[in-house]
Design an enzyme around this catalytic site. Sequence first.
Site, mmCIF file in Angstrom:
data_model
loop_
_atom_site.group_PDB
_atom_site.id
_atom_site.type_symbol
_atom_site.label_atom_id
_atom_site.label_comp_id
_atom_site.label_asym_id
_atom_site.label_seq_id
_atom_site.Cartn_x
_atom_site.Cartn_y
_atom_site.Cartn_z
ATOM 1 N N THR B 1 0.842 -1.196 0.000
ATOM 2 C CA THR B 1 0.000 0.000 0.000
ATOM 3 C C THR B 1 0.877 1.246 0.000
ATOM 4 O OG1 THR B 1 -1.672 -1.181 1.251
ATOM 5 C CG2 THR B 1 -1.830 1.216 1.252
ATOM 6 N N ARG B 29 -11.309 -9.947 -3.463
ATOM 7 C CA ARG B 29 -11.152 -9.423 -2.101
ATOM 8 C C ARG B 29 -11.122 -7.869 -2.117
ATOM 9 N NH1 ARG B 29 -6.593 -6.469 0.582
ATOM 10 N NH2 ARG B 29 -6.709 -6.991 2.789
ATOM 11 N N ILE B 30 -11.891 -7.274 -1.249
ATOM 12 C CA ILE B 30 -11.854 -5.821 -1.065
ATOM 13 C C ILE B 30 -11.089 -5.536 0.221
ATOM 14 C CG2 ILE B 30 -13.222 -3.726 -0.714
ATOM 15 C CD1 ILE B 30 -13.700 -4.927 -3.454
ATOM 16 N N GLY B 31 -10.111 -4.661 0.140
ATOM 17 C CA GLY B 31 -9.322 -4.320 1.321
ATOM 18 C C GLY B 31 -9.788 -3.031 1.957
ATOM 19 N N LYS B 53 -2.684 -4.701 7.787
ATOM 20 C CA LYS B 53 -3.603 -5.808 7.572
ATOM 21 C C LYS B 53 -5.014 -5.241 7.367
ATOM 22 C CE LYS B 53 -4.978 -10.217 9.554
ATOM 23 N NZ LYS B 53 -4.946 -11.070 10.755
ATOM 24 N N GLY B 54 -5.441 -5.262 6.124
ATOM 25 C CA GLY B 54 -6.666 -4.573 5.748
ATOM 26 C C GLY B 54 -7.882 -4.984 6.530
#
Lengths: 190, 132
Positions: B1, B29-31, B53-54
């Site tokens: 990120t 997957r959506i973070g 860690k999302g």
Amino acid sequence: MGWALALHGGAGRISKSSISPAAREASETVLQEFLDAGCAALSEGKSALDVVELVVRLLENCPLFNAGVGAVLTQRGTVEMEASIMDGATRKSGAVSGVSTVVNPISLARLVMEKTPHVYLAFEGAEAFAKDQGVETRDESYFITPGNKERLAKALEAGLVLLDHSVSTDGPEHGGSREVLQADGHSGRD
Amino acid sequence: TVGCVAVDINGHCAAATSTGGLVNKMVGRIGDTPLIGAGTYANEFCAVSTTGKGEEIIRCLCAKEVASLMEYKYLPLKEATDTVIWKKLGEGNGGLIAVSSTGEVAMTFNTLGMFRACATEDGHRQIGIWKD
């Protein structure tokens, strides 16, 4: 009071022994360079919104970090990038998920904020919006680096091991997360 | 990120975050990054961009939590970011960068390291990876 700026290139299990002096120098050099670019823009009177987009575009274009070029890979070896932007003065915001061809997802997120009545577009809708807006796109291979292919291979391999050694109900078999050490010492965390 | 936060000469704040997510993440997957209030938030008090860690950052709603502590508990920026990272987000789960509308900067993390840099108009500059 005065302008101020901060930027990050990710956090995780980054041990000192896992980064070579050359890699550390390279990271610090680009952080310095991008910081300078942001500071120069703020000094010229650019808005905070313009500056955060500018700096994140630079970070996205740098393969040392996990966004844009060098984005990490999914289980299937594909790229699914995400970005968001928010203007504190107006509390307007825009976000995208699941884009795989947009060179600078952060600028697409800003277009969502400024050109649509929505705050969040994802996957096919986000890609279609990118094409409508004429933003720069590339084939997915543009984003995939040899290093990230290697990290995915190691993660897949370690994932099998970790499945057998889950220490809690937070393991992947329970829909939770798993932590995978990467070759560069980052955790699998972004 | 990756992320950036800034406050300009007019005292307006903005935040931006961009990511590829997790190595070996599930397709679809959506973070935390695109979820406004989790990975990114800005208002008239501050701007915040998180990393880590999302899933944990989503559960803590980290970015908005910093803003809320400033808005409703009148905490200064550093105290608000320390509270969120050290008391709410579990240890080893991530970090954030933040600026306030009055030109303060915070770069707080509870992981081993975070690639980061900051500068203020009065000449303060910092670049680092680890805590020291």
